[in-house]
Every structure is written in C-alpha cells, then in structure tokens.
Scaffold this active site. Structure first.
Site, PDB file in Angstrom:
ATOM      1  N   CYS A  25       7.401 -13.833   4.626  1.00  0.00           N
ATOM      2  CA  CYS A  25       8.644 -14.609   4.650  1.00  0.00           C
ATOM      3  C   CYS A  25       8.447 -15.965   5.331  1.00  0.00           C
ATOM      4  O   CYS A  25       8.810 -16.998   4.787  1.00  0.00           O
ATOM      5  CB  CYS A  25       9.741 -13.814   5.360  1.00  0.00           C
ATOM      6  SG  CYS A  25      11.237 -14.775   5.609  1.00  0.00           S
ATOM      7  N   CYS A  76       9.880 -16.909   1.820  1.00  0.00           N
ATOM      8  CA  CYS A  76      11.253 -17.436   1.889  1.00  0.00           C
ATOM      9  C   CYS A  76      11.361 -18.801   2.566  1.00  0.00           C
ATOM     10  O   CYS A  76      12.047 -19.689   2.053  1.00  0.00           O
ATOM     11  CB  CYS A  76      12.152 -16.474   2.672  1.00  0.00           C
ATOM     12  SG  CYS A  76      11.762 -14.753   2.498  1.00  0.00           S
ATOM     13  N   LYS A 136       9.422 -21.714   0.799  1.00  0.00           N
ATOM     14  CA  LYS A 136      10.091 -21.854  -0.517  1.00  0.00           C
ATOM     15  C   LYS A 136      11.404 -22.624  -0.383  1.00  0.00           C
ATOM     16  O   LYS A 136      11.699 -23.525  -1.150  1.00  0.00           O
ATOM     17  CB  LYS A 136      10.318 -20.450  -1.093  1.00  0.00           C
ATOM     18  CG  LYS A 136      10.965 -20.344  -2.454  1.00  0.00           C
ATOM     19  CD  LYS A 136      12.466 -20.335  -2.485  1.00  0.00           C
ATOM     20  CE  LYS A 136      13.157 -19.321  -1.619  1.00  0.00           C
ATOM     21  NZ  LYS A 136      13.051 -17.949  -2.016  1.00  0.00           N
ATOM     22  N   TYR A 185      12.596 -13.249  -9.445  1.00  0.00           N
ATOM     23  CA  TYR A 185      12.953 -14.211  -8.401  1.00  0.00           C
ATOM     24  C   TYR A 185      11.981 -15.401  -8.338  1.00  0.00           C
ATOM     25  O   TYR A 185      12.395 -16.550  -8.385  1.00  0.00           O
ATOM     26  CB  TYR A 185      12.878 -13.539  -7.027  1.00  0.00           C
ATOM     27  CG  TYR A 185      13.979 -12.596  -6.664  1.00  0.00           C
ATOM     28  CD1 TYR A 185      15.044 -13.024  -5.883  1.00  0.00           C
ATOM     29  CD2 TYR A 185      13.956 -11.269  -7.048  1.00  0.00           C
ATOM     30  CE1 TYR A 185      16.044 -12.144  -5.486  1.00  0.00           C
ATOM     31  CE2 TYR A 185      14.943 -10.385  -6.661  1.00  0.00           C
ATOM     32  CZ  TYR A 185      15.987 -10.827  -5.879  1.00  0.00           C
ATOM     33  OH  TYR A 185      16.978  -9.971  -5.493  1.00  0.00           O
ATOM     34  N   GLU A 198      12.761 -19.252  -9.407  1.00  0.00           N
ATOM     35  CA  GLU A 198      12.898 -20.213  -8.304  1.00  0.00           C
ATOM     36  C   GLU A 198      11.874 -21.348  -8.448  1.00  0.00           C
ATOM     37  O   GLU A 198      12.218 -22.527  -8.314  1.00  0.00           O
ATOM     38  CB  GLU A 198      12.717 -19.501  -6.959  1.00  0.00           C
ATOM     39  CG  GLU A 198      13.915 -18.605  -6.612  1.00  0.00           C
ATOM     40  CD  GLU A 198      13.766 -17.874  -5.289  1.00  0.00           C
ATOM     41  OE1 GLU A 198      12.649 -17.828  -4.728  1.00  0.00           O
ATOM     42  OE2 GLU A 198      14.780 -17.318  -4.810  1.00  0.00           O
ATOM     43  N   HIS A 220      41.776 -25.369  -0.491  1.00  0.00           N
ATOM     44  CA  HIS A 220      41.688 -26.387  -1.529  1.00  0.00           C
ATOM     45  C   HIS A 220      41.232 -27.717  -0.951  1.00  0.00           C
ATOM     46  O   HIS A 220      41.640 -28.064   0.146  1.00  0.00           O
ATOM     47  CB  HIS A 220      43.076 -26.542  -2.175  1.00  0.00           C
ATOM     48  CG  HIS A 220      43.083 -27.435  -3.353  1.00  0.00           C
ATOM     49  ND1 HIS A 220      42.500 -27.081  -4.551  1.00  0.00           N
ATOM     50  CD2 HIS A 220      43.586 -28.687  -3.519  1.00  0.00           C
ATOM     51  CE1 HIS A 220      42.656 -28.086  -5.407  1.00  0.00           C
ATOM     52  NE2 HIS A 220      43.311 -29.066  -4.807  1.00  0.00           N
ATOM     53  N   GLU A 237      37.540 -21.351  -3.898  1.00  0.00           N
ATOM     54  CA  GLU A 237      38.958 -20.947  -4.018  1.00  0.00           C
ATOM     55  C   GLU A 237      39.198 -20.192  -5.324  1.00  0.00           C
ATOM     56  O   GLU A 237      40.137 -19.410  -5.444  1.00  0.00           O
ATOM     57  CB  GLU A 237      39.894 -22.155  -3.901  1.00  0.00           C
ATOM     58  CG  GLU A 237      39.830 -23.135  -5.048  1.00  0.00           C
ATOM     59  CD  GLU A 237      40.758 -24.331  -4.841  1.00  0.00           C
ATOM     60  OE1 GLU A 237      41.974 -24.129  -4.707  1.00  0.00           O
ATOM     61  OE2 GLU A 237      40.250 -25.472  -4.801  1.00  0.00           O
TER      62      GLU A 237
HETATM   63  P1  NDP Z   1      10.191  -9.593  -9.627  1.00  0.00           P
HETATM   64  O1  NDP Z   1      10.044  -8.124  -9.580  1.00  0.00           O
HETATM   65  O2  NDP Z   1      11.465 -10.230  -9.241  1.00  0.00           O
HETATM   66  O3  NDP Z   1       9.839 -10.098 -11.074  1.00  0.00           O
HETATM   67  C1  NDP Z   1       8.620  -9.802 -11.683  1.00  0.00           C
HETATM   68  C2  NDP Z   1       8.666 -10.345 -13.100  1.00  0.00           C
HETATM   69  O4  NDP Z   1       7.385 -10.204 -13.688  1.00  0.00           O
HETATM   70  C3  NDP Z   1       9.660  -9.576 -13.944  1.00  0.00           C
HETATM   71  O5  NDP Z   1      10.348 -10.500 -14.730  1.00  0.00           O
HETATM   72  C4  NDP Z   1       8.770  -8.706 -14.796  1.00  0.00           C
HETATM   73  O6  NDP Z   1       9.259  -8.452 -16.060  1.00  0.00           O
HETATM   74  C5  NDP Z   1       7.521  -9.558 -14.929  1.00  0.00           C
HETATM   75  N1  NDP Z   1       6.331  -8.756 -15.173  1.00  0.00           N
HETATM   76  C6  NDP Z   1       5.951  -7.635 -14.532  1.00  0.00           C
HETATM   77  N2  NDP Z   1       4.801  -7.168 -15.026  1.00  0.00           N
HETATM   78  C7  NDP Z   1       4.442  -8.006 -16.008  1.00  0.00           C
HETATM   79  C8  NDP Z   1       3.348  -8.051 -16.910  1.00  0.00           C
HETATM   80  N3  NDP Z   1       2.391  -7.132 -16.892  1.00  0.00           N
HETATM   81  N4  NDP Z   1       3.281  -9.070 -17.794  1.00  0.00           N
HETATM   82  C9  NDP Z   1       4.250 -10.002 -17.817  1.00  0.00           C
HETATM   83  N5  NDP Z   1       5.310 -10.019 -16.997  1.00  0.00           N
HETATM   84  C10 NDP Z   1       5.408  -9.027 -16.111  1.00  0.00           C
HETATM   85  O7  NDP Z   1       8.965 -10.125  -8.783  1.00  0.00           O
HETATM   86  P2  NDP Z   1       8.665 -11.542  -8.117  1.00  0.00           P
HETATM   87  O8  NDP Z   1       7.194 -11.650  -8.116  1.00  0.00           O
HETATM   88  O9  NDP Z   1       9.456 -12.626  -8.721  1.00  0.00           O
HETATM   89  O10 NDP Z   1       9.198 -11.331  -6.645  1.00  0.00           O
HETATM   90  C11 NDP Z   1       8.703 -10.229  -5.885  1.00  0.00           C
HETATM   91  C12 NDP Z   1       9.746  -9.717  -4.933  1.00  0.00           C
HETATM   92  O11 NDP Z   1       9.861 -10.640  -3.881  1.00  0.00           O
HETATM   93  C13 NDP Z   1      11.133  -9.604  -5.522  1.00  0.00           C
HETATM   94  O12 NDP Z   1      11.356  -8.338  -6.076  1.00  0.00           O
HETATM   95  C14 NDP Z   1      12.006  -9.828  -4.332  1.00  0.00           C
HETATM   96  O13 NDP Z   1      12.219  -8.574  -3.747  1.00  0.00           O
HETATM   97  C15 NDP Z   1      11.192 -10.697  -3.431  1.00  0.00           C
HETATM   98  N6  NDP Z   1      11.665 -12.087  -3.481  1.00  0.00           N
HETATM   99  C16 NDP Z   1      12.933 -12.353  -3.100  1.00  0.00           C
HETATM  100  C17 NDP Z   1      13.399 -13.641  -3.130  1.00  0.00           C
HETATM  101  C18 NDP Z   1      14.785 -13.921  -2.722  1.00  0.00           C
HETATM  102  O14 NDP Z   1      15.402 -13.071  -2.076  1.00  0.00           O
HETATM  103  N7  NDP Z   1      15.362 -15.065  -3.078  1.00  0.00           N
HETATM  104  C19 NDP Z   1      12.565 -14.747  -3.565  1.00  0.00           C
HETATM  105  C20 NDP Z   1      11.256 -14.344  -3.972  1.00  0.00           C
HETATM  106  C21 NDP Z   1      10.838 -13.076  -3.925  1.00  0.00           C
HETATM  107  P3  NDP Z   1      10.466  -7.418 -16.314  1.00  0.00           P
HETATM  108  O15 NDP Z   1      11.696  -8.125 -15.898  1.00  0.00           O
HETATM  109  O16 NDP Z   1      10.391  -7.185 -17.786  1.00  0.00           O
HETATM  110  O17 NDP Z   1      10.140  -6.214 -15.512  1.00  0.00           O
END
Ligand code: NDP
Length: 456
Positions: A43, A48, A51, A180, A184, A439, A444
């Site tokens: 983080c 976080c 980022k 995410y 982002e 307002h 709102e």
């Molecule tokens: P996420 O789990 O959010 O997303 C992973 C993405 O990768 C999904 O869209 C998934 O597809 C895709 N994916 C998975 N496997 C494959 C594959 N083999 N080939 C192609 N695409 C694939 O993970 P992130 O890496 O974005 O983030 C990790 C974690 O970090 C999040 O779950 C969150 O908990 C945390 N995080 C939180 C943030 C916040 O609170 N703002 C910011 C950044 C991270 P599909 O949707 O089809 O499964």
C-alpha cells in the site's frame, strides 16, 4: 513452560503486519517483524499511496483544460515525469521512515531480511543465517502481481511493482486486465497524455461491481480516448527495437507501444515461505487458509491481509491485524466484520461503492427497489466536459433498508466513505428522503431521488 525468543513474530511489515505487531507490543507482547523489501508494504511503497499521487497528477493535467472555461489562461503546459516520480519517492521515503519509527517506538524488533517458516514455532531469518523462535507466528506477506508467463515475451511488460519507477513517461501504453489496477492506470496514463489501449479478456470491465457501474466506466474510458478492446488477450509480445513493443492479440490485431503493463491480478505471496512444510493448509492459489480468528490449520500460525485472499484491501488487512492482536494479546475477542466494506476505483471518473450490486441484491433480498440518476456535474457546465455522473441506490423493498449505493463521478470515493457509515448502521430509504439536501452539490442527488427506476 517452553520459552521462546518472541511472543509474536510477524513476517511482512505491510499494513496488516505492522498494525498487528504494534498493537500486540502495546499490550505487552515481545514482538519481532521481518520485512524483505521496505517497511510499509504494498500500500505505502508500491500501491495505494504512490498510485493516488499519480491519480492527482493526471487530474492536474485535466484542470489546465477545465480552467479555461472559468476564464483562466496559462502558458503552454508541460509535464515533467521525473519531478512527479522524485516528489512521490520523497513522500514514500518519509512514510517509510514513519512506519519504521512507529514500530521501533512500540518496542518491536525489525529485521530487514526475508524470513521463512521452519516449523510451527521457528522462523529462519535468511539474510542473517539464523533462527528465531516465537510462541506465535503471523504471516502478513500480502500479495504479488501475477504475470502470465505462458505468453511469449511476457517479460517485456511491467507490473505494478515496476510501473512506479519508469525512467520516462511512456507515450503509448497497452494495459491488460479489467480490474482495479488496469482501469486506474489506463486513466492515469491517459490523463498524463499517453495514448492508451486497454485489453480485457471479458465483456465488462470491473465486472465485480454493479453492472451499471461497469458499463458507465467503460463508456467514460472510451469518451476520454482510451481504446478499450474486450474479449481479447495477449498472445505474444515482441521487442521491435528502441524501446518499442508490439503486442499481438488473440483477435489477430496487434498494438505498437512503448509500455506494456500487466494488471491481470495478484496472487498471495507465499511461495517458498515454508508454510506447507510446517503443516499449514493452503488454498489452490497459494492463500493461507484461516478461520474467523485468522488462525491457520496450525495452532501457532496466523495470517492476515491479502495473503489470506479474503477481501484484498488495505483497511481490511489493518482491521484483521487489529482483531488478531485484540483477541490474542488483550483478551478482547474480535472478528473482522466483512459486511458493507466501502470500495473505490480511482479511475476517471472514480467509482465509489458500498453494499450489494443490483444482481447480488436481487439474489439476496428478492424484491428490491432501485433509484438511479445520470447527470453532468455543475462544474462541467462551463468546462465543456461531457463527463457524466451515475448514482444508484439499491433498497431491500421489504425492510426499506438501503443495501447498496454505487456512484461513478468526481469525489465519489469521498462520498461513499461517508454514506458507508449510514448504510452500515442500517439506514433506510425513508431516512435518505428525510435528509435535507445540501445545495448546490452533486451528492444532493442522493437524497432527492424519489422515482423508482425500472430497468429496461
Ligand atoms: P483484479 O482482480 O481487480 O483484476 C484482475 C483482472 O485481470 C480481471 O479483470 C481479470 O479478468 C483479469 N485476468 C485475470 N486472469 C487473466 C488472464 N489469465 N488473462 C487475462 N486477464 C486476466 O486485480 P488487480 O490486479 O487489478 O488488483 C489486485 C487487487 O488489488 C484487487 O483485487 C484489489 O483488491 C486491490 N486493489 C485495490 C485498489 C483500490 O482499492 N482502489 C487499487 C488497486 C488494487 P476477469 O474480470 O475476467 O476475472
């Protein structure tokens, strides 16, 4: 009675590990913590916090444009990547020092080394070549980015570990993933002026969110010029010289760029930690299996945070760490409550969400009422920005309780943090209606939606 070097030895000084260690020490436990990278964890060091600085940087870029509508003119704008990275790094250094100081002030011994579990009460400090013993061991090693190593040229791309330290601002970026991090960073790089393509294997990005959120964000990404390619994956990445890459896609297309960014999920960081050898039961993806007290299958070994793959968010890891320390060292049994955890995606526009998505609420409560509005925020009227805000309230028809609030729009994470208090406390739609509007604000709208929305 057996005597150990420590009451508690924590592996991993990220959000969960630091919270648990400090709290345990404050209740009189003798605590050691090992960290192989930098104290602060994902983080603070490469997640976080950095980022969010990059999100702010992208927002400033847009503000130059928006300010014109309000009468401002300025000289030619330019962006210096090095300044952003150096200032961001200086702030991360400051936070890292605070984390170290706080641990030390709490009386926690810090070991700057990789540590592995040797048996249920022994940890091996790799760089120091020695063992320490502990009554309890806490695994708080978090997660690590996953990259699909079966793809030829996969190592020509970067993950979120490297993206914060690029030498130069990329001009053409190809991001893969639809979660995410992908969403982002697509917005960050677009906001900083890069050409961005986002390649996602599914149909709807952010598919874990309410469907309206997912489609609204998708449209907003496209509107700001991000090329969103769905139902496609990388098949090969080529080095085409002078820092350029060519990404081949499963639909036969290819994309040229100077940065390939993997954002296809994270995996619990347990590889080589010695947990199986110590008898700890693990999930298929490498997560430590724990009970509601964060205890593993081995009585003396606990785990908190992303390494357990429950809800992978910093504040959750902090609460899990605190609950463990309260229960174990303060005779104050506590479990983490996973209901109504607010979530945000810091995209442009950002997402704020708490509670059930529409499809989840239908399944859980049967009859639900939906209130929904979609509008341009007042600020955009003079800037010409066509960005739209979406707000959606989901109500359990039987009890009138608000069980979900989902917003895409400027400041929505800030709104949702406050709304989450009320939703967690069991607020009803009648309470929303009885609340006087403030307002003129965007929020709102939340207390003035009276017409039920009937999905088409
Ligand atoms: P996420 O789990 O959010 O997303 C992973 C993405 O990768 C999904 O869209 C998934 O597809 C895709 N994916 C998975 N496997 C494959 C594959 N083999 N080939 C192609 N695409 C694939 O993970 P992130 O890496 O974005 O983030 C990790 C974690 O970090 C999040 O779950 C969150 O908990 C945390 N995080 C939180 C943030 C916040 O609170 N703002 C910011 C950044 C991270 P599909 O949707 O089809 O499964």
């Amino acid at each position: 009675m057996t005597s150990y070097d420590y009451d508690l030895f924590t592996i991993g000084a990220g959000s969960g590990g630091v919270r648990a260690s400090r709290l345990a020490a404050s209740y009189g436990a003798k605590v050691g913590v090992a960290e192989e990278h930098r104290v602060g964890g994902t983080c603070v060091i490469r997640g976080c916090v950095p980022k969010k600085f990059m999100v702010y940087a992208a927002e400033y870029g847009r503000m130059f444009h928006d300010a014109k509508g309000y009468g401002w003119t300025s000289g030619e704008k330019s962006f210096n990547w090095r300044t952003l990275i150096d200032n961001k790094d200086a702030e991360i250094d400051r936070l890292n020092a605070i984390y170290i100081r706080n641990l030390k002030n709490s009386g926690v011994d810090i070991f700057q080394t990789r540590a592995v579990v040797k048996d249920p009460h022994t940890v091996h400090l790799v760089d120091e070549g020695r063992d320490v013993t502990a009554a309890r061991i806490l695994i708080a090693t978090g997660g690590a980015p996953w990259v699909d190593e079966s793809i030829e040229g996969h190592d020509l791309g970067v993950s979120s570990n490297e993206v914060f330290h690029l030498d130069e601002m990329p001009k053409r970026v190809v991001v893969t993933g639809g979660g995410y991090i992908a969403v982002e960073f697509a917005c960050i790089f677009r906001g900083l002026g890069a050409d961005v393509s986002l390649v996602y294997r599914g149909k709807d990005i952010l598919r874990y969110f309410d469907h309206d959120i997912s489609t609204h964000v998708h449209e907003e990404l496209k509107r700001q010029g991000i090329q969103v390619i769905t139902q496609s994956v990388f098949t090969k990445i080529e080095d085409t010289g002078e820092g350029n890459r060519r990404v081949h896609l499963s639909d036969g297309a290819s994309l040229d760029c100077d940065l390939v960014f993997w954002a296809v999920g994270r995996k619990p960081a347990t590889r080589g930690l010695g947990l199986e050898g110590a008898g700890v039961e693990m999930a298929k993806n490498g997560a430590v299996k724990v009970d509601k007290w964060s205890k593993s299958s081995v009585d003396s070994i606990y785990a908190v945070g992303d390494v357990t793959d429950r809800v992978n968010l910093t504040p959750v890891a902090i609460r899990e760490g605190a609950a463990f320390a309260e229960t174990t060292y303060n005779n104050n049994p506590q479990n983490m409550d996973y209901a109504f955890i607010p979530k945000a995606v810091f995209s442009n526009p950002p997402v704020g969400s708490v509670g059930y998505a529409e499809h989840e609420a239908r399944e859980k409560f049967g009859e639900i009422d939906i209130y929904r509005t979609d509008f341009r925020q007042m600020k955009n009227m003079l800037t010409g920005d066509e960005q739209r805000t979406l707000m959606k309230i989901i109500v359990d028809a039987k009890s009138d309780k608000v069980v979900g609030v989902h917003i895409v729009g400027e400041q929505s994470p800030e709104m949702i943090q406050c709304i989450a208090i009320a939703v967690k406390a069991g607020v009803t739609k009648a309470d929303f209606d009885a609340t006087c509007a403030l307002h003129p604000t965007a929020s709102e709208e939340l207390v003035t939606m009276t017409q039920k929305y009937i999905p088409a």
